[in-house]
Design an enzyme around this catalytic site. Structure first.
Site, PDB file in Angstrom:
ATOM      1  N   ARG A   1       0.817  -1.236   0.000  1.00  0.00           N
ATOM      2  CA  ARG A   1       0.000   0.000   0.000  1.00  0.00           C
ATOM      3  C   ARG A   1       0.840   1.271   0.000  1.00  0.00           C
ATOM      4  NH1 ARG A   1      -3.039  -3.442   3.194  1.00  0.00           N
ATOM      5  NH2 ARG A   1      -4.931  -4.084   2.130  1.00  0.00           N
TER       6      ARG A   1
ATOM      7  N   LYS B   1       3.071  12.095 -10.426  1.00  0.00           N
ATOM      8  CA  LYS B   1       2.307  11.146 -11.245  1.00  0.00           C
ATOM      9  C   LYS B   1       3.190   9.961 -11.610  1.00  0.00           C
ATOM     10  CE  LYS B   1       0.513  13.646 -14.696  1.00  0.00           C
ATOM     11  NZ  LYS B   1      -0.283  13.735 -15.933  1.00  0.00           N
TER      12      LYS B   1
ATOM     13  N   GLU C   1      10.127  20.226 -23.692  1.00  0.00           N
ATOM     14  CA  GLU C   1       9.344  20.593 -22.498  1.00  0.00           C
ATOM     15  C   GLU C   1       9.799  21.955 -21.953  1.00  0.00           C
ATOM     16  OE1 GLU C   1       6.756  18.798 -21.864  1.00  0.00           O
ATOM     17  OE2 GLU C   1       7.280  16.973 -22.972  1.00  0.00           O
TER      18      GLU C   1
ATOM     19  N   LYS D   1       7.229  23.889 -13.360  1.00  0.00           N
ATOM     20  CA  LYS D   1       6.379  22.697 -13.260  1.00  0.00           C
ATOM     21  C   LYS D   1       5.864  22.542 -11.825  1.00  0.00           C
ATOM     22  CE  LYS D   1       4.918  18.281 -14.090  1.00  0.00           C
ATOM     23  NZ  LYS D   1       5.015  17.043 -14.790  1.00  0.00           N
TER      24      LYS D   1
ATOM     25  N   GLU E   1      -4.685  17.605 -10.996  1.00  0.00           N
ATOM     26  CA  GLU E   1      -4.889  17.749 -12.428  1.00  0.00           C
ATOM     27  C   GLU E   1      -6.337  18.032 -12.798  1.00  0.00           C
ATOM     28  OE1 GLU E   1      -3.701  14.438 -14.822  1.00  0.00           O
ATOM     29  OE2 GLU E   1      -2.560  15.769 -16.093  1.00  0.00           O
TER      30      GLU E   1
ATOM     31  N   ARG F   1      -3.392  22.530 -14.437  1.00  0.00           N
ATOM     32  CA  ARG F   1      -2.311  21.620 -14.836  1.00  0.00           C
ATOM     33  C   ARG F   1      -2.458  21.186 -16.297  1.00  0.00           C
ATOM     34  NH1 ARG F   1      -0.105  16.874 -10.787  1.00  0.00           N
ATOM     35  NH2 ARG F   1       1.447  16.011 -12.152  1.00  0.00           N
TER      36      ARG F   1
ATOM     37  N   ASN G   1      -0.226  20.485 -21.054  1.00  0.00           N
ATOM     38  CA  ASN G   1      -0.430  19.642 -22.235  1.00  0.00           C
ATOM     39  C   ASN G   1      -0.290  20.399 -23.540  1.00  0.00           C
ATOM     40  OD1 ASN G   1      -0.786  17.188 -21.053  1.00  0.00           O
ATOM     41  ND2 ASN G   1      -2.981  17.466 -20.730  1.00  0.00           N
TER      42      ASN G   1
ATOM     43  N   HIS H   1       0.694  18.652 -26.615  1.00  0.00           N
ATOM     44  CA  HIS H   1       0.680  17.217 -26.308  1.00  0.00           C
ATOM     45  C   HIS H   1      -0.524  16.479 -26.896  1.00  0.00           C
ATOM     46  CE1 HIS H   1       3.989  18.305 -23.775  1.00  0.00           C
ATOM     47  NE2 HIS H   1       4.141  17.070 -23.337  1.00  0.00           N
TER      48      HIS H   1
ATOM     49  N   HIS I   1       0.795  13.480 -28.770  1.00  0.00           N
ATOM     50  CA  HIS I   1       0.421  12.094 -28.418  1.00  0.00           C
ATOM     51  C   HIS I   1      -0.191  11.399 -29.626  1.00  0.00           C
ATOM     52  CE1 HIS I   1      -0.053  13.174 -23.883  1.00  0.00           C
ATOM     53  NE2 HIS I   1       1.163  12.747 -24.156  1.00  0.00           N
TER      54      HIS I   1
ATOM     55  N   HIS J   1       9.120  11.243 -27.800  1.00  0.00           N
ATOM     56  CA  HIS J   1       8.035  12.059 -27.259  1.00  0.00           C
ATOM     57  C   HIS J   1       8.242  13.558 -27.545  1.00  0.00           C
ATOM     58  CE1 HIS J   1       4.930  13.379 -24.535  1.00  0.00           C
ATOM     59  NE2 HIS J   1       5.823  14.111 -23.873  1.00  0.00           N
TER      60      HIS J   1
HETATM   61  N1  LIG Z   1       4.814  11.068 -14.763  1.00  0.00           N
HETATM   62  C1  LIG Z   1       4.789  12.142 -15.511  1.00  0.00           C
HETATM   63  O1  LIG Z   1       4.343  13.214 -15.083  1.00  0.00           O
HETATM   64  C2  LIG Z   1       5.334  12.064 -16.903  1.00  0.00           C
HETATM   65  C3  LIG Z   1       5.472  13.230 -17.665  1.00  0.00           C
HETATM   66  C4  LIG Z   1       6.046  13.136 -18.932  1.00  0.00           C
HETATM   67  C5  LIG Z   1       6.456  11.887 -19.424  1.00  0.00           C
HETATM   68  N2  LIG Z   1       6.286  10.791 -18.653  1.00  0.00           N
HETATM   69  C6  LIG Z   1       6.741   9.464 -19.127  1.00  0.00           C
HETATM   70  O2  LIG Z   1       8.149   9.526 -19.296  1.00  0.00           O
HETATM   71  C7  LIG Z   1       8.534   8.527 -20.244  1.00  0.00           C
HETATM   72  C8  LIG Z   1       9.560   9.112 -21.182  1.00  0.00           C
HETATM   73  O3  LIG Z   1      10.685   9.495 -20.427  1.00  0.00           O
HETATM   74  P1  LIG Z   1      12.124   9.638 -21.106  1.00  0.00           P
HETATM   75  O4  LIG Z   1      11.992  10.467 -22.323  1.00  0.00           O
HETATM   76  O5  LIG Z   1      13.054  10.014 -20.051  1.00  0.00           O
HETATM   77  O6  LIG Z   1      12.379   8.162 -21.655  1.00  0.00           O
HETATM   78  P2  LIG Z   1      13.263   6.937 -21.079  1.00  0.00           P
HETATM   79  O7  LIG Z   1      13.105   6.782 -19.649  1.00  0.00           O
HETATM   80  O8  LIG Z   1      12.956   5.787 -21.972  1.00  0.00           O
HETATM   81  O9  LIG Z   1      14.750   7.451 -21.371  1.00  0.00           O
HETATM   82  C9  LIG Z   1      15.141   7.648 -22.706  1.00  0.00           C
HETATM   83  C10 LIG Z   1      16.383   6.805 -23.035  1.00  0.00           C
HETATM   84  O10 LIG Z   1      17.505   7.452 -22.468  1.00  0.00           O
HETATM   85  C11 LIG Z   1      18.221   6.526 -21.647  1.00  0.00           C
HETATM   86  N3  LIG Z   1      18.808   7.319 -20.574  1.00  0.00           N
HETATM   87  C12 LIG Z   1      18.176   8.034 -19.616  1.00  0.00           C
HETATM   88  N4  LIG Z   1      19.052   8.728 -18.895  1.00  0.00           N
HETATM   89  C13 LIG Z   1      20.267   8.444 -19.383  1.00  0.00           C
HETATM   90  C14 LIG Z   1      21.576   8.873 -19.082  1.00  0.00           C
HETATM   91  N5  LIG Z   1      21.819   9.792 -18.137  1.00  0.00           N
HETATM   92  N6  LIG Z   1      22.607   8.335 -19.771  1.00  0.00           N
HETATM   93  C15 LIG Z   1      22.392   7.445 -20.769  1.00  0.00           C
HETATM   94  N7  LIG Z   1      21.174   7.037 -21.137  1.00  0.00           N
HETATM   95  C16 LIG Z   1      20.124   7.532 -20.462  1.00  0.00           C
HETATM   96  C17 LIG Z   1      17.221   5.484 -21.221  1.00  0.00           C
HETATM   97  O11 LIG Z   1      17.845   4.276 -20.921  1.00  0.00           O
HETATM   98  C18 LIG Z   1      16.361   5.388 -22.485  1.00  0.00           C
HETATM   99  O12 LIG Z   1      16.994   4.539 -23.422  1.00  0.00           O
HETATM  100  C19 LIG Z   1       7.271   8.074 -20.931  1.00  0.00           C
HETATM  101  O13 LIG Z   1       6.935   6.794 -20.466  1.00  0.00           O
HETATM  102  C20 LIG Z   1       6.224   9.081 -20.492  1.00  0.00           C
HETATM  103  O14 LIG Z   1       4.930   8.526 -20.429  1.00  0.00           O
HETATM  104  C21 LIG Z   1       5.752  10.848 -17.412  1.00  0.00           C
END
Ligand SMILES: NC(=O)c1ccc[n+]([C@@H]2O[C@H](COP(=O)([O-])OP(=O)(O)OC[C@H]3O[C@@H](n4cnc5c(N)ncnc54)[C@H](O)[C@@H]3O)[C@@H](O)[C@H]2O)c1
Length: 379
Positions: free
Chosen positions: A125, A147, A189, A242, A252, A256, A260, A263, A267, A280
Site C-alpha cells: 500500500r 504522477k 518541455e 512545473k 490535475e 495543470r 499539455n 501534447h 500524443h 516524445h
Molecule cells: N509522470 C509524468 O508526469 C510524466 C510526464 C512526462 C512523461 N512521462 C513518461 O516519461 C517517459 C519518457 O521518459 P524519457 O523520455 O526520459 O524516456 P526513457 O526513460 O525511456 O529514457 C530515454 C532513453 O535514455 C536513456 N537514458 C536516460 N538517462 C540516461 C543517461 N543519463 N545516460 C544514458 N542514457 C540515459 C534510457 O535508458 C532510455 O533509453 C514516458 O513513459 C512518459 O509517459 C511521465
C-alpha cells in the site's frame, strides 16, 4: 546545490546541482528523520543504459552512508511500463525482504520514474520513493508532480496514481551520458514552459538558439553542455515552473492541463506511428507548431507571434520520415478524448507566455493545423 520546493498535500524538495549523487545518503538520512519507522533497506531500480554509468556511484554512496542497498536493472524502453514487469518487480521486492518503510530509488528517465514509482505506490500500500531523474525530460518534467503509472495495450499511462517522492535528486552531470536525440527531445518541455508560462524564458531560448540553429541534435547538446550555467538555469527554472503549476492544481483538474500544450497533437502523432518514429519530445515540437497554428486560426494569437513561435520550433530537429496521414493522426486523438469524458481539449496560446484551454473546436480547424505542419507548409 539549489532547491525547489514542491508544495501541496505531501510537500517535498527537489535538489538540483552537479555531482550531487553522493549526497543521496545525507538527504535520505534527513528524510528518514521525518518518518515514523526507520528502515535502512534501499532498492535502486534502473535500466541497463543508465546502470552502465550511474548505478555504481549511487549505490556506493548509499552503502558508504550506512544503507543496505539492493539493485534491480531492467531493459531500457517504454515496454517496461506494463503489468507483467510490474508484477515481476513487486514479487522481487517481497523476495528481497523489503518492507513498507523501505525506499525505492528510481534512477533513470521517465520510464523508470513512472514504473518504479508506480510499483512503490502499490507495494504494501505504498513504500517510500526517491526520484533520481537522469534524462532531460525526466528532470524538467516527469519526476515532478507525483504522477506515476504504467501502460495498457489500449493506451499509454492508463493505469497510475499520485505518489509524491521523499525528495527528488537531480544531478545535471548525469545528462552528459544521455544520447543527443533524447537530450533534444527533453528540450521540447523547456520550450513549452516558456510558451505557456514565462515569456522571458522563451526569449532567452531564442537568444541562445537562433545564432547556432538549426543544428543537429549533437551540436545542440554540445552547445548547451559547454554553456553549463545556462543548462543549469534551464533545468532549475523549468523544475520551478512545473512545481508551481502542479502546486496550484495537484490533482490535475484544470490549470495543470496547460502543461499539455502541444501534447494532444503530439500524443496523436506518436500513437498514429505506433511510437516507432518520433521520440516524445520530437512529437511535442511538431504538436506545439500545430497548436500555435490553431491558436492563430482561432484568432487568439496574432500572425507575427505565430510565425515567430513556429519558426523557432522548426529549428529543432525532428526525424525525416514519411508522416502519418492527417486522418490517422486525427483518429488517434480519440484516446485523449476518451480520457476527458468525450471532449477534446486543446491548449492554445493567447500570447507568448500565456496559454488557455479550449474545447469544442471544429474538427476542420484541427485537421487543417495538422495538415499544414505535416505537409511542410509551415517552416
Ligand atoms: N509522470 C509524468 O508526469 C510524466 C510526464 C512526462 C512523461 N512521462 C513518461 O516519461 C517517459 C519518457 O521518459 P524519457 O523520455 O526520459 O524516456 P526513457 O526513460 O525511456 O529514457 C530515454 C532513453 O535514455 C536513456 N537514458 C536516460 N538517462 C540516461 C543517461 N543519463 N545516460 C544514458 N542514457 C540515459 C534510457 O535508458 C532510455 O533509453 C514516458 O513513459 C512518459 O509517459 C511521465
Amino acid at each position: 546545490m539549489q532547491t525547489v520546493q514542491a508544495r501541496g498535500v505531501n510537500p517535498y524538495t527537489i535538489h538540483v546541482g552537479r555531482s550531487i549523487l553522493q549526497q543521496a545518503p545525507d538527504l535520505l538520512e534527513q528524510a528518514m528523520k521525518r518518518c515514523k519507522h526507520r528502515d535502512n533497506r534501499v532498492l535502486i531500480v534502473t535500466d541497463r543504459h543508465v546502470a552502465r554509468y550511474h548505478l555504481v556511484p549511487l549505490s556506493t554512496a548509499l552503502r558508504k552512508g550506512g544503507f543496505e542497498v539492493q539493485r534491480l536493472v531492467f531493459p531500457a524502453g517504454e515496454q517496461l511500463k506494463k503489468h507483467k514487469s510490474l508484477y515481476g518487480m513487486l514479487r522481487a521486492m517481497v523476495r528481497r525482504g523489503l518492507t513498507r518503510d523501505s525506499t525505492v530509488f528510481a534512477l533513470g528517465g521517465g520510464v523508470i520514474g513512472d514504473f518504479a514509482g508506480f510499483a512503490s505506490s502499490n507495494y504494501m500500500r505504498g513504500c517510500h520513493l526517491v526520484q533520481v531523474p537522469t534524462s532531460l525530460l525526466a528532470q524538467v518534467d516527469s519526476s515532478i508532480g507525483g504522477k506515476v503509472g504504467i501502460n495498457l495495450p489500449e493506451g499509454k499511462n492508463l493505469v497510475g496514481s499520485f505518489h509524491p517522492p521523499l525528495f527528488v535528486l537531480m544531478d545535471i552531470d548525469t545528462l552528459r551520458t544521455l544520447p543527443s536525440r533524447e537530450f533534444v527531445s527533453g528540450l521540447a518541455e523547456i520550450v513549452k514552459y516558456g510558451l505557456i508560462g514565462e515569456r522571458r524564458l522563451f526569449e532567452e531560448l531564442e537568444r541562445f538558439f537562433i545564432p547556432l540553429s538549426p543544428g543537429t541534435a549533437k551540436e545542440i547538446q554540445k552547445a548547451l553542455t559547454e554553456q553549463g550555467h545556462f543548462l543549469d538555469e534551464l533545468v532549475l527554472r523549468s523544475s520551478r515552473i512545473k512545481a508551481e503549476i502542479v502546486e496550484r492544481d495537484e490533482r490535475e483538474q484544470d490549470l495543470r492541463m496547460i502543461l499539455n500544450f502541444g501534447h494532444t497533437f503530439g500524443h496523436a502523432l506518436e500513437q498514429a506511428t505506433s511510437y516507432r518514429k518520433y521520440l516524445h519530445g520530437e512529437a511535442v515540437f511538431l504538436g506545439m507548431r500545430m497548436a500555435t497554428l490553431l491558436s492563430e486560426t482561432l484568432g487568439l494569437l496574432d500572425a507575427d507571434t505565430g510565425a515567430r513561435v513556429c519558426g523557432f520550433l522548426g529549428r529543432f530537429p525532428t526525424p525525416r520520415v514519411k508522416p502519418p496521414s492527417v486522418k490517422r493522426v486525427f483518429a488517434a486523438m480519440g484516446t485523449d478524448k476518451k480520457k476527458r469524458g468525450g471532449t477534446l481539449h486543446f491548449v492554445v496560446l493567447e500570447a507568448l507566455g500565456k496559454a488557455v484551454t479550449k474545447s469544442d473546436i471544429p474538427d476542420g480547424l484541427v485537421t487543417q493545423s495538422i495538415d499544414r505542419v505535416l505537409s511542410g507548409a509551415v517552416s
